[in-house]
Design a protein around this motif. Structure first.
Motif, PDB file in Angstrom:
ATOM      1  N   SER A 145       1.433  15.991   0.298  1.00 27.62           N
ATOM      2  CA  SER A 145       1.955  17.044   1.167  1.00 27.62           C
ATOM      3  C   SER A 145       0.868  17.516   2.104  1.00 27.62           C
ATOM      4  CB  SER A 145       2.535  18.191   0.343  1.00 27.62           C
ATOM      5  OG  SER A 145       1.504  18.984  -0.158  1.00 27.62           O
ATOM      6  N   TYR A 146       1.263  17.807   3.348  1.00 24.95           N
ATOM      7  CA  TYR A 146       0.328  18.302   4.348  1.00 24.95           C
ATOM      8  C   TYR A 146       0.916  19.575   4.919  1.00 24.95           C
ATOM      9  CZ  TYR A 146      -2.666  18.612   8.452  1.00 24.95           C
ATOM     10  OH  TYR A 146      -3.551  19.050   9.397  1.00 24.95           O
ATOM     11  N   GLU A 147       0.182  20.661   4.751  1.00 23.88           N
ATOM     12  CA  GLU A 147       0.631  21.968   5.214  1.00 23.88           C
ATOM     13  C   GLU A 147       2.077  22.211   4.834  1.00 23.88           C
ATOM     14  OE1 GLU A 147      -0.358  21.934   9.358  1.00 23.88           O
ATOM     15  OE2 GLU A 147      -2.472  22.394   8.927  1.00 23.88           O
ATOM     16  N   GLY A 148       2.391  21.919   3.578  1.00 24.43           N
ATOM     17  CA  GLY A 148       3.729  22.208   3.082  1.00 24.43           C
ATOM     18  C   GLY A 148       4.760  21.124   3.370  1.00 24.43           C
ATOM     19  N   ARG A 149       4.420  20.143   4.260  1.00 22.94           N
ATOM     20  CA  ARG A 149       5.390  19.064   4.513  1.00 22.94           C
ATOM     21  C   ARG A 149       5.166  17.953   3.498  1.00 22.94           C
ATOM     22  NH1 ARG A 149       3.926  20.433   9.823  1.00 22.94           N
ATOM     23  NH2 ARG A 149       2.401  18.776   9.998  1.00 22.94           N
ATOM     24  N   PRO A 150       6.200  17.652   2.680  1.00 21.80           N
ATOM     25  CA  PRO A 150       6.007  16.648   1.633  1.00 21.80           C
ATOM     26  C   PRO A 150       6.406  15.245   2.100  1.00 21.80           C
ATOM     27  CG  PRO A 150       8.088  17.789   1.315  1.00 21.80           C
ATOM     28  CD  PRO A 150       7.539  18.279   2.627  1.00 21.80           C
ATOM     29  N   ALA A 151       5.890  14.258   1.389  1.00 18.79           N
ATOM     30  CA  ALA A 151       6.294  12.870   1.633  1.00 18.79           C
ATOM     31  C   ALA A 151       6.136  12.097   0.333  1.00 18.79           C
ATOM     32  CB  ALA A 151       5.426  12.244   2.723  1.00 18.79           C
ATOM     33  N   LEU A 152       7.091  11.205   0.074  1.00 17.46           N
ATOM     34  CA  LEU A 152       7.025  10.381  -1.124  1.00 17.46           C
ATOM     35  C   LEU A 152       6.825   8.939  -0.657  1.00 17.46           C
ATOM     36  CD1 LEU A 152       7.348  10.678  -4.201  1.00 17.46           C
ATOM     37  CD2 LEU A 152       9.732   9.978  -3.896  1.00 17.46           C
ATOM     38  N   VAL A 153       5.684   8.337  -1.022  1.00 14.27           N
ATOM     39  CA  VAL A 153       5.414   6.984  -0.495  1.00 14.27           C
ATOM     40  C   VAL A 153       5.055   6.022  -1.617  1.00 14.27           C
ATOM     41  CG1 VAL A 153       4.713   7.614   1.834  1.00 14.27           C
ATOM     42  CG2 VAL A 153       3.052   7.716  -0.014  1.00 14.27           C
ATOM     43  N   PRO A 154       5.453   4.753  -1.458  1.00 11.96           N
ATOM     44  CA  PRO A 154       5.088   3.743  -2.445  1.00 11.96           C
ATOM     45  C   PRO A 154       3.669   3.209  -2.184  1.00 11.96           C
ATOM     46  CG  PRO A 154       6.515   2.779  -0.788  1.00 11.96           C
ATOM     47  CD  PRO A 154       6.360   4.236  -0.415  1.00 11.96           C
ATOM     48  N   VAL A 155       2.971   2.843  -3.243  1.00  6.38           N
ATOM     49  CA  VAL A 155       1.643   2.232  -3.111  1.00  6.38           C
ATOM     50  C   VAL A 155       1.820   0.728  -2.965  1.00  6.38           C
ATOM     51  CG1 VAL A 155      -0.569   1.830  -4.254  1.00  6.38           C
ATOM     52  CG2 VAL A 155       0.575   4.050  -4.482  1.00  6.38           C
ATOM     53  N   LYS A 156       1.335   0.190  -1.847  1.00  6.62           N
ATOM     54  CA  LYS A 156       1.516  -1.250  -1.593  1.00  6.62           C
ATOM     55  C   LYS A 156       0.306  -2.076  -2.011  1.00  6.62           C
ATOM     56  CE  LYS A 156       5.522  -0.943  -0.035  1.00  6.62           C
ATOM     57  NZ  LYS A 156       6.520  -1.525   0.804  1.00  6.62           N
ATOM     58  N   GLY A 157      -0.834  -1.400  -2.067  1.00  6.40           N
ATOM     59  CA  GLY A 157      -2.028  -2.185  -2.435  1.00  6.40           C
ATOM     60  C   GLY A 157      -3.175  -1.274  -2.810  1.00  6.40           C
ATOM     61  N   ILE A 158      -4.162  -1.869  -3.488  1.00  4.15           N
ATOM     62  CA  ILE A 158      -5.375  -1.141  -3.868  1.00  4.15           C
ATOM     63  C   ILE A 158      -6.543  -1.798  -3.131  1.00  4.15           C
ATOM     64  CG2 ILE A 158      -6.866  -0.448  -5.788  1.00  4.15           C
ATOM     65  CD1 ILE A 158      -4.112   0.648  -6.160  1.00  4.15           C
ATOM     66  N   VAL A 159      -7.377  -0.958  -2.507  1.00  2.00           N
ATOM     67  CA  VAL A 159      -8.468  -1.479  -1.676  1.00  2.00           C
ATOM     68  C   VAL A 159      -9.811  -1.248  -2.348  1.00  2.00           C
ATOM     69  CG1 VAL A 159      -9.610  -1.304   0.555  1.00  2.00           C
ATOM     70  CG2 VAL A 159      -7.166  -0.874   0.376  1.00  2.00           C
ATOM     71  N   ARG A 160     -10.624  -2.288  -2.391  1.00  3.90           N
ATOM     72  CA  ARG A 160     -11.970  -2.143  -2.931  1.00  3.90           C
ATOM     73  C   ARG A 160     -12.978  -2.512  -1.845  1.00  3.90           C
ATOM     74  NH1 ARG A 160     -12.977  -2.187  -8.278  1.00  3.90           N
ATOM     75  NH2 ARG A 160     -10.894  -3.014  -8.576  1.00  3.90           N
ATOM     76  N   THR A 161     -13.837  -1.553  -1.479  1.00  2.14           N
ATOM     77  CA  THR A 161     -14.811  -1.819  -0.418  1.00  2.14           C
ATOM     78  C   THR A 161     -16.208  -1.347  -0.799  1.00  2.14           C
ATOM     79  OG1 THR A 161     -14.683   0.335   0.650  1.00  2.14           O
ATOM     80  CG2 THR A 161     -13.024  -1.274   1.276  1.00  2.14           C
TER      81      THR A 161
END
Ligand code: ADP
Ligand code: MG
Lengths: 226, 448, 371
Positions: free
Chosen positions: B201-217
């Motif tokens: 959530s950003y400033e009260g605006r929510p979002a539900l998102v799927p994780v597509k990948g994990i990044v290692r750097t």
């Protein structure tokens, strides 16, 4: 008696054009002294090269001491040369960095074992006792020629093939060499001598004359002619 | 007569001519292969390295102060400044457009994930843009006109080309795709894996998102949530806005002019120097050109990348230049040896010519000419062989060496190879010819 | 009496000094190139790997999950004792904290400047690096926002404590550091009341030891730390090194080949004049093997002499390059000597024997005629 050297219809072509020997047939018997004469370019050197198997004929057959030379491998050819043949080259072919003595010893070395005394003796025989430690470049043409003769004699070969061996010699030295050749014949060696000099060919048993690679008078002996 | 002698001597004594050619040829091969490598290796390496991180950064001119700790970056809202996404494609219209290898935009803010703060970064992963029609001619103060290399069609931008070291488990995000990539450190903390859903959530605006990948750097990305630029712009309510752009471009190492331009500012250079500077792909001039097309922007060099690269490449080039010098020296000496040997064998011939009444100079001329011909032929053969070899080696060593290389082989190599071959062959002949022509013919003929 | 064989050998070497000298020179040159390139191939790879230090740190240590927010400085000091000095080239500790400067929030970073210079060699400082405990570096963006220049005095506040510092220099990096302020580690620990604590350590490891091994070592030696490999640096270094390696190998091969050919040409040219000699020996009844033995013996000596001289020369070339480029000696490679000698000997033998063979295949009469 079987001939020692036997050529039948020996032909040698160079580059398919120049015919240096043209169906040459010839028999030489043990102990014979044969002189080969003919104009320059008539095939004399080529004939000697064939007999020493330094080169191979284009066609014909070639036997020495009952052995068919053309059937020999390179190695056997080398063995034949070191055991039976002494060569005197028209251009001497001495090794420039070896002394006169060492050049003579080289022939012994390939034949069996180098023997300094024998080699020195061979040089003394041709009148070069004093010059045995000189390099070829320090010797005159005649002296080089005599080193070459000493090298051909040192192994006491049965057959001696000499290509104009007295071409560069003065009368005195020529006489020394001729004396050596006479002695060799006396000892039973067979000699084939290329020469232009009637004085020399006159001492031989037989003269073979070449013209354009053909043998003109294979049968006549010097005595019959003279 | 001279030509005939020359020809006969070269042709009749094939073995010797062949050996001379072999010697000169192999030396020339060595020389031209080394020269072509020494000249192009830095460029090749630099090109190769361009996929290991951007070397330039564009930020808003009024760059806000970032307060970043533990990967969380805060910017005072009143200080926020942006770049425009609409400007991005113009990057491929600058004078040195050809040298732009890749670029990627970024927009990031701290969001709440499962009740904790975390950075959300929007970017392009892989984006095909069509290159806009750019200026072809650039005019300068003195009225001169320079043409830029034309670029047409499409261009692939995005972090995938910029950051070849990212290891992604799962899959990269496609253009406009919903979902996020998680840095491996934050993924571990959130106990999230590929396929899980996370709530932002950003400033009260929510979002539900799927994780597509994990990044290692190993870098800051480990703590970040990465998403498509569009998604973050919408979530943050900043349509068409960017924080920064990373650019990867091929550059020439700085020289005196570039350093002066950096010190006093390019606009204070005299007009002709300005033009030279502008038309050379220095880091500074490319940054300057980028600032020209991206409104309100400020270009910075990412010094870690540009410095390290520059230092390493300079060192390597130096090594190869020295190796070339040694190879050159030795190759020349080898040719010298062959020539000396070849003429040595012909002292009798020289003596004979003198005995026949030839002048020293005539004899020398013949032999020197012969050597020169040998040197020239060998040099040409070696040039061809060496260039092919050099190109082959570079192609084996670098994945990027390709068609572009043919253009960048400096023309200098041919004349310098030929010059060396002929020069050394002559030099090699000179000494023994001089000796032999000086000797008295009687002695040479006798073979003393 | 000395055997005639050695007499021939000795005479041909001593009477033909000029030719022998040319042959030895040619072999020495060829060998020197081979030896130099083998030494460089071995030595330069390592040297260039060291040059990769320009890339800065390749490992990052952070507090491990669940061990709190900080690392203990004490444990960093004990790494060296556990065998770390062989693996770690340099490391720089960091302590981050948000502080207030002139009423604005900013990130204060405590570190050791001497170490940072090595771990981040690309930092560009306008002014001076801090020498005193109360001197600081200010990131360029922060400096411009606060209007700071070298020599300015600033006061930094964290909760109730304050300290005042002098700006020694302004820092440009092109990265996040431009927004931060750097002070001596102890000063930051005192100011924030975090004695002996760190929030991160940047490590530059020795590349030649292998990055994975060093990371594993650190994990073992320091269980409280999470070890991260900075892949950007690690991968770039890998790419560079493997390219350089391949290139050096291929270059050595060209050198080997080209110098072999050049030496072969010289040796054969010298041997050509001896065709008549070889043919004569054969006319006198010597078998090819015997002639070959004489020539091989001579070639062996020339090859050995040239090979030895060339090896020394090549080593000098390699050291010269090492000294010029890297200001240090290249460790001589053991295989360079056998490699150089075998090239020298091999080419010498091959070229002289190939002439013997060539003469052996033609009729002696033809060679004696001077063809
Ligand atoms: N290798 C060769 N190539 C071409 N022609 C040759 C060769 N050897 C000899 N000839 C030619 O063969 C002929 C005979 O030569 P040669 O036996 O040396 O004569 P000579 O009787 O003077 O000793 C000459 O015409 C010569 O030119
Ligand atoms: Mg004749």
């Amino acid at each position: 008696m079987a001939p020692l050297i036997e050529l039948k219809d020996v032909t040698k072509d160079y580059n398919g054009k120049v015919r240096a020997l043209d169906r040459a047939s010839l028999e030489i018997y043990p102990g014979e002294w044969v002189a080969v004469t003919g104009a320059s370019g008539s095939g004399k050197t080529t004939l000697l090269n064939m007999i020493a198997i330094l080169d191979r004929p284009t066609s014909g057959s070639l036997r020495v001491d009952g052995v068919d030379l053309l059937s020999l491998t390179e190695r056997e050819g080398a063995r034949f040369r070191r055991e039976k043949v002494g060569l005197v080259f028209q251009q001497f072919h001495l090794i420039p960095y070896l002394t006169a003595l060492e050049n003579v010893m080289l022939a012994q070395y390939f034949h069996s074992m180098a023997d300094r005394d024998e080699a020195a003796q061979a040089l003394a025989q041709v009148g070069l006792r004093e010059r045995s430690h000189h390099l070829p470049s320090e010797l005159s043409g005649g002296e080089q020629q005599r080193v070459c003769i000493a090298r051909a004699l040192v192994n006491q070969p049965r057959i001696i093939l000499a290509d104009e061996p007295t071409g560069n010699l003065d009368g005195e030295n020529e006489e020394i060499i001729m004396g050596i050749f006479r002695k060799l014949r006396g000892a039973g060696h067979t000699l084939l001598l290329v020469t232009h000099d009637p004085k020399i060919s006159g001492q031989s048993d037989r003269i073979i004359e070449l013209e354009h690679g053909k043998i003109l008078s294979p049968c006549c002996s010097a005595g019959q002619r003279g | 007569m001279l030509g005939r002698l020359l020809w006969k001597s070269l042709w009749r004594q094939k073995s010797r001519t062949l050996l001379t050619l072999l010697s000169v040829g192999s030396a020339a091969t060595l020389i031209s292969a080394f020269l072509s490598i020494a000249f192009t290796i830095t460029e090749q390496m630099a090109r190769e390295l361009r996929s290991f991180g951007a070397n330039m950064l564009l930020v808003p001119k009024a760059e806000p102060l970032e307060v970043e700790i533990g990967g969380l970056k805060y910017v005072a809202p009143e200080a926020a400044a942006y770049l425009e996404e609409a400007d991005l494609a113009k990057i491929k219209t600058i004078f040195w457009r050809h040298n732009i290898v890749s670029f990627a935009p970024f927009l990031s803010r701290v969001v709440q994930v499962q009740g904790k703060p975390a950075p959300l970064v929007g970017t392009w992963f892989e984006r095909e843009i069509s290159i806009p029609e750019g200026r072809r001619f650039f005019t300068f103060a003195r009225g001169s006109k320079r043409e830029a290399a034309p670029e047409q069609g499409t261009f692939r931008a995005g972090v995938k080309n910029l950051a070849s070291w990212w290891q992604v488990e799962g899959s990269w995000l496609r253009e406009g795709e919903d979902g996020v990539l998680l840095g491996s450190a934050i993924a571990r903390r959130l106990k999230a894996g590929v396929g899980s859903l996370i709530r932002l959530s950003y400033e009260g605006r929510p979002a539900l998102v799927p994780v597509k990948g994990i990044v290692r750097t190993g870098g800051v990305e480990e703590e970040q949530i990465l998403a498509d630029l569009k998604f973050t712009q919408e979530l943050f309510g900043m349509p068409g806005k960017l924080d920064k752009v990373q650019v990867s471009a091929l550059v020439t190492p700085d020289n005196g002019l570039a350093i002066r331009a950096n010190r006093i500012g390019p606009t204070r250079l005299p007009p002709e120097e300005y033009e030279t500077w502008y038309c050379t792909p220095y880091l500074g001039s490319i940054l300057y050109q980028l600032e020209e097309v991206i409104s309100n922007s400020k270009g910075k060099a990412i010094r870690q990348v540009s410095e390290a690269e520059g230092a390493f490449l300079a060192q390597m080039r130096f090594t190869f230049v020295l190796m070339t010098a040694v190879a050159l020296l030795v190759a020349c000496m080898a040719v010298l040896a062959t020539m000396v040997a070849a003429i040595f064998e012909r002292r009798q011939e020289i003596g004979l010519m003198k005995a026949l009444g030839a002048e020293r100079i005539q004899v020398a001329l013949l032999f020197l000419l012969e050597s020169a011909v040998g040197g020239l032929l060998g040099g040409l053969l070696g040039y061809g062989a060496g260039l092919t070899l050099g190109r082959f080696l570079l192609a084996r060593s670098f994945s990027t060496a390709g068609a572009g290389l043919t253009l960048s082989i400096p023309w200098l190599i041919l004349p310098s190879t030929l010059f060396l071959s002929v020069g050394v062959a002559l030099l090699g002949a000179l000494f023994p010819v001089r000796e032999a022509t000086r000797l008295d013919p009687v002695r040479t003929l006798r073979g003393v | 009496m000395r055997s005639l064989f050695w007499r021939i050998f000795w005479a041909s070497v001593s009477q033909r000094k000029g030719r022998v000298a040319v042959s030895v020179c040619a072999i020495a040159l060829g060998t020197s190139l081979v030896v130099a390139s083998v030494n460089l191939r071995q030595g330069i790879g390592g040297k260039l790997a060291e040059e990769l230090k320009h890339y800065g740190a390749n490992l990052l240590l952070l507090p491990a999950d669940g061990t709190g927010l900080f690392l203990k400085e004490k444990e960093l000091g004990s790494l060296a004792g556990q065998g770390g000095e062989g693996r770690l080239l340099e490391y720089a500790p960091f302590l981050h904290q948000i502080v207030k400067i002139r009423g604005k929030d900013a990130v204060l970073v405590g570190t050791r400047f001497a170490a940072v210079k090595k771990v981040s060699p690309w930092w560009q400082v306008e002014g001076d690096w801090p020498e005193e405990k109360d001197a600081v570096l200010v990131g360029s963006n922060l400096a411009s926002k606060l209007g700071l220049r070298p020599q300015a005095r600033i006061s930094v506040a964290y909760k109730a404590s304050r300290a005042s510092f002098t700006v020694a220099g302004v820092l440009s990096t092109g990265g996040a550091e431009e927004h931060q302020i750097f002070v001596d580690l102890e000063s930051s620990q005192v100011l924030t009341g975090r004695d002996g604590l760190l929030s991160a350590v940047l490590v530059r490891s020795r590349v030649e030891k292998g990055l994975d091994g060093t990371a594993a070592f650190l994990r073992r030696a320091w269980p409280g730390a999470e070890v991260r490999t900075l892949w950007q640096v690690a991968r770039a270094e890998d790419a560079l090194l493997s390219r350089v390696e391949i290139l050096l190998t291929l270059v050595s091969l060209i050198i080997l080949f080209a110098s072999g050919v050049a030496v072969f040409a010289t040796m054969s040219t010298v041997a050509l004049e001896r065709k008549i000699e070889i043919a004569l020996m054969r006319a006198l009844g010597a078998e090819e093997r015997r002639v070959a033995l004489i020539f091989a013996c001579e070639a062996f000596t020339i090859g050995l002499a040239g090979g030895l001289v060339g090896s020394v020369l090549g080593l000098l070339f390699a050291e010269g390059i090492g000294l010029t480029v890297f200001r240090s000696f290249v460790i001589p490679s053991l295989i360079s000597l056998p490699a150089g000698l075998s090239v020298g000997l091999g080419v010498a033998l091959f070229s002289s024997l190939s002439v013997v063979r060539k003469v052996g295949r033609t009729a002696p009469a033809a060679v004696l005629r001077g063809e």
